[in-house]
Design a protein around this motif. Structure first.
Motif, PDB file in Angstrom:
ATOM      1  N   PRO A 623       1.017  -1.037   0.044  1.00  9.08           N
ATOM      2  CA  PRO A 623       0.229   0.213  -0.156  1.00  9.08           C
ATOM      3  C   PRO A 623       1.184   1.406   0.038  1.00  9.08           C
ATOM      4  O   PRO A 623       1.882   1.508   0.365  1.00  9.08           O
ATOM      5  CB  PRO A 623      -0.949  -0.374   1.278  1.00  9.08           C
ATOM      6  CG  PRO A 623      -0.139  -0.500   2.466  1.00  9.08           C
ATOM      7  CD  PRO A 623       0.950  -1.647   1.235  1.00  9.08           C
ATOM      8  N   ILE A 624       0.607   2.327  -0.546  1.00 15.44           N
ATOM      9  CA  ILE A 624       0.921   3.718  -0.446  1.00 15.44           C
ATOM     10  C   ILE A 624       0.666   4.691   0.457  1.00 15.44           C
ATOM     11  O   ILE A 624      -0.862   4.772   0.637  1.00 15.44           O
ATOM     12  CB  ILE A 624       1.414   3.988  -2.243  1.00 15.44           C
ATOM     13  CG1 ILE A 624       1.666   3.160  -3.368  1.00 15.44           C
ATOM     14  CG2 ILE A 624       1.535   5.412  -2.105  1.00 15.44           C
ATOM     15  CD1 ILE A 624       1.585   3.593  -4.478  1.00 15.44           C
ATOM     16  N   TYR A 625       1.121   5.211   1.797  1.00 15.97           N
ATOM     17  CA  TYR A 625       0.852   5.892   2.825  1.00 15.97           C
ATOM     18  C   TYR A 625       1.145   6.787   2.131  1.00 15.97           C
ATOM     19  O   TYR A 625       2.832   7.278   1.799  1.00 15.97           O
ATOM     20  CB  TYR A 625       1.446   5.554   3.819  1.00 15.97           C
ATOM     21  CG  TYR A 625       0.605   4.416   4.030  1.00 15.97           C
ATOM     22  CD1 TYR A 625      -0.213   4.180   4.240  1.00 15.97           C
ATOM     23  CD2 TYR A 625       1.388   2.578   4.040  1.00 15.97           C
ATOM     24  CE1 TYR A 625      -1.004   2.567   5.038  1.00 15.97           C
ATOM     25  CE2 TYR A 625       1.101   1.741   4.074  1.00 15.97           C
ATOM     26  CZ  TYR A 625      -0.301   1.883   4.822  1.00 15.97           C
ATOM     27  OH  TYR A 625      -0.987   0.241   5.440  1.00 15.97           O
ATOM     28  N   ASP A 626       0.247   8.230   1.825  1.00 17.14           N
ATOM     29  CA  ASP A 626       1.209   9.581   1.468  1.00 17.14           C
ATOM     30  C   ASP A 626       0.072  10.429   2.390  1.00 17.14           C
ATOM     31  O   ASP A 626      -0.975  10.396   2.702  1.00 17.14           O
ATOM     32  CB  ASP A 626       0.875   9.653   0.613  1.00 17.14           C
ATOM     33  CG  ASP A 626       1.607  11.319  -0.475  1.00 17.14           C
ATOM     34  OD1 ASP A 626       2.371  11.246   1.376  1.00 17.14           O
ATOM     35  OD2 ASP A 626       2.003  11.380  -1.055  1.00 17.14           O
ATOM     36  N   VAL A 627       0.208  11.949   2.395  1.00 13.83           N
ATOM     37  CA  VAL A 627      -0.028  12.511   2.797  1.00 13.83           C
ATOM     38  C   VAL A 627      -1.720  12.655   1.884  1.00 13.83           C
ATOM     39  O   VAL A 627      -1.830  12.856   0.851  1.00 13.83           O
ATOM     40  CB  VAL A 627       0.485  13.907   2.883  1.00 13.83           C
ATOM     41  CG1 VAL A 627       1.598  13.987   4.200  1.00 13.83           C
ATOM     42  CG2 VAL A 627       0.615  14.498   1.153  1.00 13.83           C
ATOM     43  N   PRO A 628      -2.516  13.178   2.446  1.00 15.37           N
ATOM     44  CA  PRO A 628      -4.353  13.744   1.781  1.00 15.37           C
ATOM     45  C   PRO A 628      -4.353  14.332   0.343  1.00 15.37           C
ATOM     46  O   PRO A 628      -3.373  15.289   0.389  1.00 15.37           O
ATOM     47  CB  PRO A 628      -5.223  13.635   3.113  1.00 15.37           C
ATOM     48  CG  PRO A 628      -4.626  13.858   3.523  1.00 15.37           C
ATOM     49  CD  PRO A 628      -2.581  13.864   4.337  1.00 15.37           C
ATOM     50  N   ASP A 629      -4.627  13.789  -0.360  1.00 21.21           N
ATOM     51  CA  ASP A 629      -4.988  14.614  -1.635  1.00 21.21           C
ATOM     52  C   ASP A 629      -5.146  15.928  -1.464  1.00 21.21           C
ATOM     53  O   ASP A 629      -6.372  15.689  -0.059  1.00 21.21           O
ATOM     54  CB  ASP A 629      -5.780  14.560  -2.691  1.00 21.21           C
ATOM     55  CG  ASP A 629      -4.638  13.365  -3.552  1.00 21.21           C
ATOM     56  OD1 ASP A 629      -3.566  13.044  -3.470  1.00 21.21           O
ATOM     57  OD2 ASP A 629      -5.971  12.021  -3.794  1.00 21.21           O
ATOM     58  N   PRO A 630      -5.709  17.302  -1.602  1.00 20.24           N
ATOM     59  CA  PRO A 630      -6.354  18.452  -1.561  1.00 20.24           C
ATOM     60  C   PRO A 630      -7.829  18.389  -1.317  1.00 20.24           C
ATOM     61  O   PRO A 630      -8.432  16.888  -2.346  1.00 20.24           O
ATOM     62  CB  PRO A 630      -5.828  19.721  -2.791  1.00 20.24           C
ATOM     63  CG  PRO A 630      -4.795  18.669  -3.105  1.00 20.24           C
ATOM     64  CD  PRO A 630      -4.280  17.272  -3.232  1.00 20.24           C
ATOM     65  N   LEU A 712      -1.675  19.354  -0.083  1.00 25.33           N
ATOM     66  CA  LEU A 712      -1.628  20.808  -0.314  1.00 25.33           C
ATOM     67  C   LEU A 712      -2.680  21.661  -0.315  1.00 25.33           C
ATOM     68  O   LEU A 712      -3.584  20.947  -0.464  1.00 25.33           O
ATOM     69  CB  LEU A 712      -1.006  20.590  -1.418  1.00 25.33           C
ATOM     70  CG  LEU A 712       0.308  20.100  -2.599  1.00 25.33           C
ATOM     71  CD1 LEU A 712       0.484  19.881  -3.931  1.00 25.33           C
ATOM     72  CD2 LEU A 712       1.570  21.042  -2.088  1.00 25.33           C
ATOM     73  N   PRO A 713      -2.471  22.904  -0.456  1.00 28.11           N
ATOM     74  CA  PRO A 713      -4.096  23.565  -0.312  1.00 28.11           C
ATOM     75  C   PRO A 713      -5.320  22.874  -1.137  1.00 28.11           C
ATOM     76  O   PRO A 713      -4.504  22.870  -2.318  1.00 28.11           O
ATOM     77  CB  PRO A 713      -3.224  25.068   0.198  1.00 28.11           C
ATOM     78  CG  PRO A 713      -2.225  25.046  -0.022  1.00 28.11           C
ATOM     79  CD  PRO A 713      -1.188  23.739   0.077  1.00 28.11           C
ATOM     80  N   SER A 714      -5.914  23.428  -1.014  1.00 29.73           N
ATOM     81  CA  SER A 714      -7.415  23.283  -1.988  1.00 29.73           C
ATOM     82  C   SER A 714      -7.162  24.768  -2.776  1.00 29.73           C
ATOM     83  O   SER A 714      -6.529  25.461  -1.980  1.00 29.73           O
ATOM     84  CB  SER A 714      -8.641  23.462  -1.146  1.00 29.73           C
ATOM     85  OG  SER A 714      -9.237  24.549  -0.734  1.00 29.73           O
ATOM     86  N   GLN A 715      -8.027  24.735  -3.798  1.00 27.32           N
ATOM     87  CA  GLN A 715      -7.754  25.573  -4.497  1.00 27.32           C
ATOM     88  C   GLN A 715      -9.090  26.687  -3.896  1.00 27.32           C
ATOM     89  O   GLN A 715      -9.923  26.491  -2.685  1.00 27.32           O
ATOM     90  CB  GLN A 715      -9.235  25.703  -5.577  1.00 27.32           C
ATOM     91  CG  GLN A 715      -8.036  24.393  -7.274  1.00 27.32           C
ATOM     92  CD  GLN A 715      -6.944  25.397  -7.334  1.00 27.32           C
ATOM     93  OE1 GLN A 715      -6.939  26.833  -8.097  1.00 27.32           O
ATOM     94  NE2 GLN A 715      -5.537  24.940  -7.758  1.00 27.32           N
TER      95      GLN A 715
END
Length: 1192
Positions: A623-630, A712-715
């Motif tokens: 599994p790929i663990y990473d920070v969430p998508d924006p 990353l920040p959202s739009q």
């Protein structure tokens, strides 16, 4: 007062023409509502409601329909004119009129031709109150003629030459759309080199071999008849030339250096320049003496066409197109003139008047040239119309005075110039009607609390009635401060509350009567979702539930609906709704999405959403663990003055659940580009209620965070500008300090743009003396951070206030801050200064405090200046540099450290404030007592002989008193480094040389030497020396830097016993060196060290490396050098560093430091070698030379 709506009408006395403008404002048309019950007995002149366009192009293949619809009471009758004469439709069997309408239908599909009915038509709608007319409707059939037959010769030209392929389409109605294609109906490619002009021709700036083809075909499309006509194909052959000569640009169109263009206001202005040249020219556009309008300018056809939409008179002027390539540039000037067909400034409006009232019809239009205004009455020019004594014509205005029922008519205003005309109908209907309320009686209104409510009261009457609203049986009148009454009689309640429930009565009155109607208002509780569905992530195949608890008004019927991704739930048995829950069983990947709970009543709707994420039941192998998508899909709802609700959709959590969302905001008005923290919510929540500040242009963005970090920040969301309000805080850090003795400088930290709460930020600065009876003095300043009050007395306490304000009002009243006007230098010196000498290096100073009023500022402390005047012994008269000690606060005593004994000092004291120091007190003298002297400056041993040594020395650098005598102690050192008996000798203080006699020959001696005053013995200096062997010997070399060097030369080198002795000595030395080398490698120490430890100075303890003695002999593996100790210099003098006392240990600032009571921090400590004691010890390390001497 009662809430009323008054008729907008005034009476115009005869001859008062200036009141025309006033009438334009106060007289408005009363449109008679077409309520069926009202129209049963209410007459109204005709009004044209629908008509065909002025330029009416018809399809000749279909029947002709010319529209004319009108309303009125009684219903109007219709008639037509054709080309200015009456059109008798009864005589033409192909023409019929629709029932209850004026619309003509001409049946040309069965027989007849459209060209027969080409002409100008006008419709008239007439009843007993007047006649209204339509525009002149020009009817023309569309035309799509064929191309004339022509024989087109093939074109042959060389590579690089220009070419124009003419199209010349047939004239059609309306004009056709032109385009070029080939035989395969494929559009021909166009570029900066090849393009189609506005006239339809195809222009080549220069031809290339690939332009060769036989099927250049121009097509004309006639949209009205949906037909396309084709020109004969044109054949072009391009021959490759051996050399292509480049050439500067020339224009293919337009011709010459200048041309003219005329366009009508509101149309699209199209200017075209096409040039030929090699290489292909580029076209640029400019407007002489002006700039091209930014939002209305467009470039077409590879910048060869300039278009300006919605052209106006301001766009007139000279436009220049510039064609440029590498060989040059040319330009063409197009002079543009914008004309204007008539357009309305104020079209006449219908008037409903009661008998005896006044009114006016105003018709104002503009155009270029200025249009001519003409009036008609019932379709007849007013000059030949029937006379009406209540009517007076004044240019573009008809003034009516004291109208009667016979004054009813329909008037037409015609504004025309050479480019067109405008025609408007406006009737004057004179009615005498009592008030009528058209709203249904006892209407029942329901509204949600805290929302607006509107209670209708449609009315009619002539004269125009006044409207009053009452609430309840007691007939209490409603006031405008709570309610809003609209011109149509509607009562508006901006924010309905529970107490707004009740019966409301609408009353309409005019001079002919009164009418009233009652309506009921019921205010309901809002529907609220008190438990919202929550974001969930479940495994595939499991069951998930969403909860949605709703609270609503019990008198309303509630319906709860669940949606998935804004659509109905799948018709699947896995989805079940149980009371307040949605349950999804056996969850699959397709079930992921947004689930929305929608709660509906008849009055309001609320909703709440949650996102369902579906994951695999077992983790993937890697599994790929990473920070969430924006997050995405940010939306602002419930936008109030000081709050807004932000919702969003979470991005992928990348296999690590989201723990929280962080919300940031940007203030685009004050700090564009800077993002600030706003709030954070749990990771299961996808919306947040945010508190807002006034007058901020908010944008929000959201970041998701899991155990691996932050996304990353959202739009950014859409911007939301909050309303301005008065400031809710005042500046911080308010201070009042004077920069000059006669001013008060008031400073503060200004509010930032975010804190201003509105435009026009300013500050109200107020001040008054604290101890005076003066009123507050105030001044309003711009958005600055300082204000200077001049002309103040010196150092007076002031109360200061700084209050923020903006265009909306003032901030809360600020608290007063204490400040002082400017300081001045103190006026008085400290008095009664006296000194108490504690010892030779320390004295205590006392003084009386100065009066506070004389300080004229903030007391910072006292400053003592002191300096050494001269030596008490009168032998060293030199002026010393002044030293300074500062004592903070109101201290009246302090210590003077670091003084020199047996010295004469002078001091004075000064008081210090923020401006500086005051005058000095009278100088105060004091003397320090004697102290022990420093070590003699140098000690040398000269002229060694067989039994004597001569000592020379320099007096101590700091005698610190009167020297009484010197003390010399010495003792011999034998060959085994053992110390002999210690001999003590007193030497007079005036001596600097002394010879010791009767010493042993070839013997080393150690000397201890120091001076004395009445205060005691000073520090000692030591030295070693060796007597010679005999008188024939030479002086041994000097001993210095820790190495004792002694040698002798005896003239016995030729004696045999001496040679044998020397060989034995050499052998012993070799054995000694070998033993030392072996012990060194094994980590041992030289035996000489043990000897030194055994023969240590009886009164001097072993010192550290930096104390000047030998260190320990080390056999470390890194072969570091032996630690250095102090040795006698080569000239047998020993110099001791100065031991002057320093103030660094005592005062403040540059001179030292004191504790609160002024006492010195730290202790004096002096290192002094102890006097030697009796014993046989040595402190010198062996050397080969010494070893040799010891064997002699």
């Amino acid at each position: 007062m009662q809430l009323k709506i008054m008729p907008k009408k005034k009476r115009l006395p005869a001859g008062r023409v200036p009141l025309i403008l006033f009438l334009c404002q106060v007289i408005s048309a009363l449109e008679v509502p077409l309520d069926p019950k009202l129209l049963e007995d209410l007459v109204q002149p005709p009004t044209i409601t629908q008509q065909s366009p002025k330029d009416y192009i018809i399809d000749p293949r279909e029947n002709i329909v010319i529209q004319c619809e009108a309303k009125g009471k009684p219903p109007p009758s219709f008639s037509w004119t054709q080309n200015g004469t009456h059109f008798d439709i009864d005589k033409d069997p192909l023409v019929t009129m629709k029932p209850d309408s004026g619309t003509l239908i001409i049946n040309i599909m069965s027989e007849g031709k459209a060209e027969t009915y080409e002409g100008v038509y006008q419709c008239t709608a007439r009843n007993e109150r007047g006649a209204a007319i339509s525009n002149n409707i020009v009817v023309r059939p569309s035309r799509s003629p064929l191309w004339t037959k022509e024989k087109l010769e093939p074109m042959t030209l060389q590579n690089g030459q220009p070419l124009v392929l003419p199209c010349r389409p047939p004239v059609g109605l309306p004009p056709p759309i032109i385009f070029w294609m080939d035989n395969s109906f494929q559009r021909l490619p166009q570029s900066e080199r090849v393009s189609q002009g506005l006239n339809g021709d195809l222009y080549f700036s220069n031809v290339l071999p690939e332009d060769t083809r036989e099927d250049y075909i121009c097509y004309a499309r006639f949209n009205h008849t949906q037909t396309i006509q084709q020109k004969q194909p044109i054949s072009v052959k391009v021959i490759s030339a051996k050399s292509n000569r480049e050439r500067p640009p020339t224009f293919l169109t337009p011709e010459g250096n200048a041309s003219n263009k005329e366009e009508l206001r509101g149309n699209v202005l199209s200017l075209e320049c096409i040039a030929e040249g090699l290489p292909t020219p580029v076209i640029y556009w400019i407007k002489e003496d002006g700039t091209l309008p930014i939002n209305r300018t467009f470039y077409k056809n590879f910048q060869k066409t300039l278009q300006i939409i919605q052209v106006s008179e301001a766009d007139s002027g000279n436009y220049q197109c510039i064609a440029k390539n590498a060989l040059g540039a040319i330009h063409h000037t197009i002079s543009v003139t914008v004309k204007a067909a008539p357009y309305w400034i104020m079209a006449p409006q219908n008037l409903v008047l009661s008998p005896g009232e006044d009114g006016a019809l105003i018709c104002r239009a503009n155009g270029n040239p200025k249009p001519t205004i003409s009036w008609l009455s019932n379709g007849v020019p007013i000059e030949i119309a029937s006379d009406d004594p209540s009517r007076k014509i004044d240019g573009d205005t008809i003034i009516f005075s004291n109208v009667q029922e016979r004054s009813s008519a329909v008037y037409q205003c015609n504004a025309s110039n050479e480019y067109g005309y405008l025609l408007a109908n406006a009737f004057v209907n004179v009615l005498a009607e009592p008030p009528r309320i058209l709203t249904s009686a006892n209407a029942h209104y329901q509204v949600i609390a805290n929302r607006p409510a509107f209670l209708d009261c449609a009315f009619f009457g002539s004269p125009l009635p006044t409207i009053e609203w009452f609430k309840g049986d007691k007939g209490s009148a409603l006031h405008e401060d709570i309610y809003v009454l609209h011109e149509n009689g509607t009562l508006g309640i901006p924010v309905a509350q529970k107490e707004s429930t009740g019966t409301y009565t609408c009353v309409a009155k005019n001079k002919l009567g009164m009418a009233k109607n009652e309506v009921n208002l019921e205010v309901k509780d809002p529907t609220r979702i008190i438990k919202q569905p929550e974001y969930a992530v479940v495994q595939r195949g499991s069951t998930v539930s969403f909860e949605c608890k709703v609270k609503h008004d019990h008198t309303l019927i509630l319906t709860v609906t669940w949606l998935k991704d804004d659509h109905e739930l799948p018709s699947d048995g896995r989805f079940t709704i149980d009371k307040d829950q949605l349950v999804v069983a056996d969850v699959g990947d397709d079930d992921g999405g947004t689930y929305t709970c929608v709660a509906n009543t008849t009055l309001d709707t609320v909703s709440a959403s949650a996102v369902l994420g579906v994951v695999a039941p077992t983790p993937t192998p890697a599994p790929i663990y990473d920070v969430p998508d924006p997050p995405f899909d940010l939306e602002l709802t419930d936008q109030l003055d000081k709050s807004v609700q932000l919702s969003w959709t979470p991005g992928d959590d990348n296999n690590s659940p989201i723990t929280k969302f962080i919300i940031e905001y940007e203030d685009a008005m004050h700090e564009a580009g800077l993002w600030h923290y706003q709030a954070e919510v749990p990771g299961t929540q996808t919306r947040a209620q945010l508190k807002l500040s006034p007058y901020v242009n908010y944008s929000f963005r959201v970041m998701a965070e899991n155990s691996l970090g932050r996304s990353l920040p959202s739009q950014p969301s859409e911007q939301y500008l909050t309303k301005a309000a008065e400031p809710d805080k005042n500046p911080m850090t308010v201070e009042g300090l004077g920069s000059e003795p006669d001013n008060l400088v008031i400073t503060w930290k200004p509010l930032n743009g975010f804190e201003s709460n509105g435009p026009g930020l300013q500050y109200k600065v107020s001040w008054r003396q604290k101890d005076g009876d003066d009123e507050w003095t105030s001044v309003v300043v711009a958005n600055v951070s300082k204000y200077i009050v001049s002309g103040t007395p010196t150092f007076v306490p002031y109360l200061i206030k700084v209050q923020a304000l903006n265009d909306m009002g003032f901030a809360p009243e600020p608290a007063a801050v204490l400040g002082h006007s400017g300081e001045d230098l103190p006026m008085v010196a400290p008095k009664n200064v006296h000194v108490n000498v504690l010892n030779g290096t320390l004295a205590e100073v006392h003084w009386d405090p100065v009066p506070l009023k004389s300080i004229r500022g903030h007391l910072q402390g006292y400053r003592i200046y002191y300096w050494k005047a001269q030596s008490s012994s009168k032998r060293n008269r030199r002026h010393m540099e002044k030293k300074i000690l500062i004592f903070q606060g109101s201290k009246t005593h302090g210590m003077l450290p670091g003084l020199e004994p047996f010295s004469h000092y002078i001091l004075n004291v000064r008081v210090v404030n923020g401006k500086g120091e005051g005058p000095a007190s009278p100088d105060k003298d004091f003397n320090t007592p004697e102290g022990v002297p420093s070590a003699p400056s140098a000690l040398k041993i000269v002229n060694p002989t067989l039994d004597s040594l001569t000592l020379e020395w320099d007096p101590p650098r700091h005698p610190n008193g009167i020297l009484t005598e010197y003390t010399l102690k010495y003792q011999p050192i034998n060959s085994t480094h053992e110390l002999g008996p210690l001999i003590d000798l007193k030497i007079p203080a005036n001596k600097t040389r002394w010879t010791l006699k009767n010493l042993n020959f070839s013997t080393r001696y150690k000397f201890y030497f120091y001076a004395q005053t009445s205060a005691g013995s000073g520090s000692q200096i030591t030295e070693e020396a060796v007597t010679t062997v005999d008188e024939a010997g030479i002086l041994p070399p000097d001993v210095g830097a820790g190495k004792a060097m002694a040698s002798r030369q005896v003239d016995i080198a030729t004696q045999g016993w001496f040679i044998g002795l020397m060989c034995a000595v050499a052998l012993l030395i070799l054995i000694l060196l070998i033993v030392c080398f072996i012990r060194r490698n094994k980590g041992g120490k030289y035996p000489v060290k043990e000897k030194e430890d055994a023969h240590a100075d009886p009164e001097i303890q072993p010192m550290k490396e930096d104390d000047g003695t030998f260190g320990e002999y080390s056999d470390a593996e890194d072969h570091k050098p032996l630690k250095k100790g102090s040795r006698t210099p080569s000239d047998r003098t020993v110099k001791k560093e100065d031991s002057d006392d320093s103030l660094v240990d005592y005062g403040e600032g540059v001179n030292g430091q004191f504790n609160e009571d002024g006492s010195f921090i730290g202790q004096y400590s002096g290192k002094k070698e102890k006097e030697p004691a009796e014993g046989n010890e040595s402190s010198e390390a062996p050397s080969p030379v010494n070893a040799m001497n010891s064997f002699v």
